[in-house]
Design a protein around this motif. Structure first.
Motif, mmCIF file in Angstrom:
data_model
loop_
_atom_site.group_PDB
_atom_site.id
_atom_site.type_symbol
_atom_site.label_atom_id
_atom_site.label_comp_id
_atom_site.label_asym_id
_atom_site.label_seq_id
_atom_site.Cartn_x
_atom_site.Cartn_y
_atom_site.Cartn_z
ATOM 1 N N THR A 38 0.828 -1.205 0.000
ATOM 2 C CA THR A 38 0.000 0.000 0.000
ATOM 3 C C THR A 38 0.861 1.254 0.000
ATOM 4 O OG1 THR A 38 -1.816 -1.114 1.149
ATOM 5 C CG2 THR A 38 -1.755 1.292 1.274
ATOM 6 N N ARG A 39 1.875 1.281 0.835
ATOM 7 C CA ARG A 39 2.764 2.449 0.901
ATOM 8 C C ARG A 39 3.508 2.648 -0.415
ATOM 9 N NH1 ARG A 39 5.516 3.216 6.856
ATOM 10 N NH2 ARG A 39 3.652 2.824 8.119
ATOM 11 N N LEU A 40 3.958 1.565 -0.990
ATOM 12 C CA LEU A 40 4.712 1.669 -2.239
ATOM 13 C C LEU A 40 3.823 2.111 -3.398
ATOM 14 C CD1 LEU A 40 6.822 -1.511 -1.585
ATOM 15 C CD2 LEU A 40 7.807 0.746 -2.037
ATOM 16 N N ARG A 41 2.577 1.671 -3.402
ATOM 17 C CA ARG A 41 1.651 2.150 -4.440
ATOM 18 C C ARG A 41 1.438 3.658 -4.315
ATOM 19 N NH1 ARG A 41 -1.014 -2.859 -3.572
ATOM 20 N NH2 ARG A 41 -2.371 -1.918 -2.000
ATOM 21 N N ARG A 42 1.329 4.144 -3.086
ATOM 22 C CA ARG A 42 1.149 5.580 -2.881
ATOM 23 C C ARG A 42 2.367 6.360 -3.365
ATOM 24 N NH1 ARG A 42 -1.165 4.984 3.285
ATOM 25 N NH2 ARG A 42 -3.324 4.376 2.736
ATOM 26 N N ILE A 43 3.551 5.819 -3.112
ATOM 27 C CA ILE A 43 4.774 6.460 -3.601
ATOM 28 C C ILE A 43 4.762 6.522 -5.125
ATOM 29 C CG2 ILE A 43 7.281 6.160 -3.802
ATOM 30 C CD1 ILE A 43 7.243 4.981 -0.956
ATOM 31 N N ALA A 44 4.393 5.402 -5.746
ATOM 32 C CA ALA A 44 4.403 5.334 -7.215
ATOM 33 C C ALA A 44 3.376 6.261 -7.850
ATOM 34 C CB ALA A 44 4.141 3.894 -7.661
ATOM 35 N N GLU A 45 2.290 6.528 -7.142
ATOM 36 C CA GLU A 45 1.205 7.322 -7.709
ATOM 37 C C GLU A 45 1.384 8.826 -7.516
ATOM 38 O OE1 GLU A 45 -2.067 5.619 -5.685
ATOM 39 O OE2 GLU A 45 -2.061 3.759 -6.887
ATOM 40 N N ARG A 46 2.409 9.245 -6.794
ATOM 41 C CA ARG A 46 2.587 10.671 -6.548
ATOM 42 C C ARG A 46 2.981 11.396 -7.834
ATOM 43 N NH1 ARG A 46 5.738 10.286 -0.750
ATOM 44 N NH2 ARG A 46 3.894 9.660 0.445
ATOM 45 N N PRO A 47 2.318 12.483 -8.124
ATOM 46 C CA PRO A 47 2.646 13.239 -9.345
ATOM 47 C C PRO A 47 4.081 13.767 -9.295
ATOM 48 C CG PRO A 47 0.539 13.957 -8.414
ATOM 49 C CD PRO A 47 1.187 13.073 -7.388
ATOM 50 N N GLY A 48 4.714 13.763 -10.453
ATOM 51 C CA GLY A 48 6.041 14.343 -10.558
ATOM 52 C C GLY A 48 7.186 13.435 -10.178
ATOM 53 N N THR A 49 6.871 12.205 -9.780
ATOM 54 C CA THR A 49 7.936 11.272 -9.415
ATOM 55 C C THR A 49 8.680 10.828 -10.670
ATOM 56 O OG1 THR A 49 6.592 10.476 -7.568
ATOM 57 C CG2 THR A 49 8.463 9.106 -8.234
ATOM 58 N N GLU A 50 9.986 10.746 -10.572
ATOM 59 C CA GLU A 50 10.833 10.361 -11.704
ATOM 60 C C GLU A 50 10.421 8.969 -12.210
ATOM 61 O OE1 GLU A 50 13.628 8.066 -11.894
ATOM 62 O OE2 GLU A 50 14.073 8.772 -13.924
ATOM 63 N N PRO A 51 10.304 8.767 -13.531
ATOM 64 C CA PRO A 51 9.741 7.520 -14.071
ATOM 65 C C PRO A 51 10.436 6.250 -13.589
ATOM 66 C CG PRO A 51 9.847 9.172 -15.796
ATOM 67 C CD PRO A 51 10.542 9.764 -14.592
ATOM 68 N N LEU A 52 11.762 6.254 -13.508
ATOM 69 C CA LEU A 52 12.443 5.036 -13.077
ATOM 70 C C LEU A 52 12.206 4.752 -11.597
ATOM 71 C CD1 LEU A 52 15.846 5.189 -15.011
ATOM 72 C CD2 LEU A 52 13.845 3.754 -15.472
ATOM 73 N N PHE A 53 12.063 5.813 -10.807
ATOM 74 C CA PHE A 53 11.753 5.620 -9.389
ATOM 75 C C PHE A 53 10.329 5.100 -9.238
ATOM 76 C CE2 PHE A 53 10.724 6.822 -5.038
ATOM 77 C CZ PHE A 53 11.854 6.374 -4.363
ATOM 78 N N THR A 54 9.423 5.632 -10.053
ATOM 79 C CA THR A 54 8.046 5.130 -10.060
ATOM 80 C C THR A 54 8.022 3.654 -10.429
ATOM 81 O OG1 THR A 54 7.146 7.298 -10.648
ATOM 82 C CG2 THR A 54 5.786 5.385 -11.152
ATOM 83 N N LEU A 55 8.816 3.278 -11.434
ATOM 84 C CA LEU A 55 8.888 1.883 -11.851
ATOM 85 C C LEU A 55 9.392 0.997 -10.713
ATOM 86 C CD1 LEU A 55 8.674 -0.184 -14.209
ATOM 87 C CD2 LEU A 55 11.078 0.330 -14.705
ATOM 88 N N ALA A 56 10.414 1.471 -10.003
ATOM 89 C CA ALA A 56 10.957 0.695 -8.879
ATOM 90 C C ALA A 56 9.913 0.515 -7.780
ATOM 91 C CB ALA A 56 12.203 1.384 -8.327
ATOM 92 N N ALA A 57 9.154 1.576 -7.495
ATOM 93 C CA ALA A 57 8.118 1.483 -6.466
ATOM 94 C C ALA A 57 7.013 0.520 -6.884
ATOM 95 C CB ALA A 57 7.546 2.870 -6.179
ATOM 96 N N ARG A 58 6.624 0.560 -8.154
ATOM 97 C CA ARG A 58 5.602 -0.366 -8.648
ATOM 98 C C ARG A 58 6.095 -1.811 -8.588
ATOM 99 N NH1 ARG A 58 3.666 3.200 -13.890
ATOM 100 N NH2 ARG A 58 2.260 4.603 -12.755
ATOM 101 N N HIS A 59 7.361 -2.000 -8.936
ATOM 102 C CA HIS A 59 7.956 -3.337 -8.876
ATOM 103 C C HIS A 59 7.859 -3.899 -7.457
ATOM 104 C CE1 HIS A 59 11.243 -6.297 -10.116
ATOM 105 N NE2 HIS A 59 11.149 -6.459 -8.807
ATOM 106 N N GLN A 60 8.282 -3.113 -6.474
ATOM 107 C CA GLN A 60 8.274 -3.597 -5.099
ATOM 108 C C GLN A 60 6.853 -3.754 -4.568
ATOM 109 O OE1 GLN A 60 10.792 -4.789 -3.497
ATOM 110 N NE2 GLN A 60 12.329 -4.217 -5.016
#
Length: 260
Positions: free
Chosen positions: A23-45
């Motif tokens: 749940t926490r990682l999904r929230r991190i991934a969904e934040r606007p403006g997050t760098e795409p590769l960091f978003t990808l890493a958060a979605r992966h985890q």
């Protein structure tokens, strides 16, 4: 900062709170403006901990999309693409489609050898999964031989205490249970519990899982009273550490019901 929250979420998941971590990682991934590769890493985890919570089929769907996204951002040979493919194959197997998982791992192994021949950690992890998901009752002896050979390779290349080496030892113990060699399985699981406790801590989810595997071997060997005592002890520890619906808790309760 998002970067500070990321390792905290990983620690939460590794400590036995997979759903909260996802749940926490999904929230991190969904934040606007997050760098795409960091978003990808958060979605992966997030997908990984979704699978670890017991929702293997959901993890398959998530990793299918993550692999596609990773391929649009990175080269096919990039480690993040290969790692996403690894998790897709793993949860495909965990969801019950072991034939497809074995095929995916064989293709992945070929790609890892071609692109990253010196990444022994990932090569060994992929080889173990190839053997594990390919194992069948009529080919079990062959799988055992292959896993023994991989254990020798892992010990030499990444060390006896490496997590992937310990995973190989767990696989060999489980193969011993499947073959009806319960004394061997008990000895292997007991040694694995000792080493995982030494390297991690007594309440770590990996230790708890090994203790439950040991209970299963005890029951198979006919030591029902001891198995019941051990599963009650493990369940008591797990209830104090893990999130309420953790898959290890469900497994422990199923074992206790079977032993009653």
């Amino acid at each position: 900062m998002t970067e500070a929250e990321f390792p905290l979420a990983l620690a939460l998941g590794d400590g036995g709170h997979s759903r909260q971590a996802a749940t926490r990682l999904r929230r991190i991934a969904e934040r606007p403006g997050t760098e795409p590769l960091f978003t990808l890493a958060a979605r992966h985890q997030a997908a990984f901990f979704t699978g670890e919570s017991g929702a293997a089929q959901q993890a398959v769907h998530l990793f299918d999309r993550i692999v596609a996204e990773a391929r649009t951002l990175l080269d096919e040979s990039h480690p993040d693409v290969l790692d996403a493919r690894h998790q897709l194959a793993y949860f495909t197997g965990e969801s019950g489609n072991t034939h497809a998982a074995a095929h995916q791992f064989r293709v992945l192994l070929s790609d890892r050898v071609r692109h990253h021949p010196d990444d022994h950690q990932q090569l060994i992890a992929t080889k173990r999964s190839c053997i594990w998901f390919s194992a069948r009752p009529d080919t079990l002896a062959e799988s055992v031989r292959a896993m023994h050979g991989l254990l020798d390779e892992a010990t030499a290349r990444i060390g006896a205490d490496a997590p992937h080496t310990l995973a190989i030892r767990s696989s060999l113990a489980t193969f011993a249970v499947r073959a009806g060699r319960h004394d061997e399985a008990l000895a292997r699981f007991a040694a694995l519990i000792d080493d995982r406790t030494r390297l991690l801590e007594p309440e770590h989810p990996h230790v708890l899982r090994s203790r439950l595997d040991w209970v299963h071997a005890l029951a198979g060997a006919g030591h029902t009273a001891q198995a019941r005592t051990e599963v009650l002890s493990t369940l008591h520890t797990a209830e104090a550490i893990l999130e309420p619906d953790h898959r290890h808790l469900r497994h422990a309760r199923t074992l206790l019901e079977q032993l009653s």
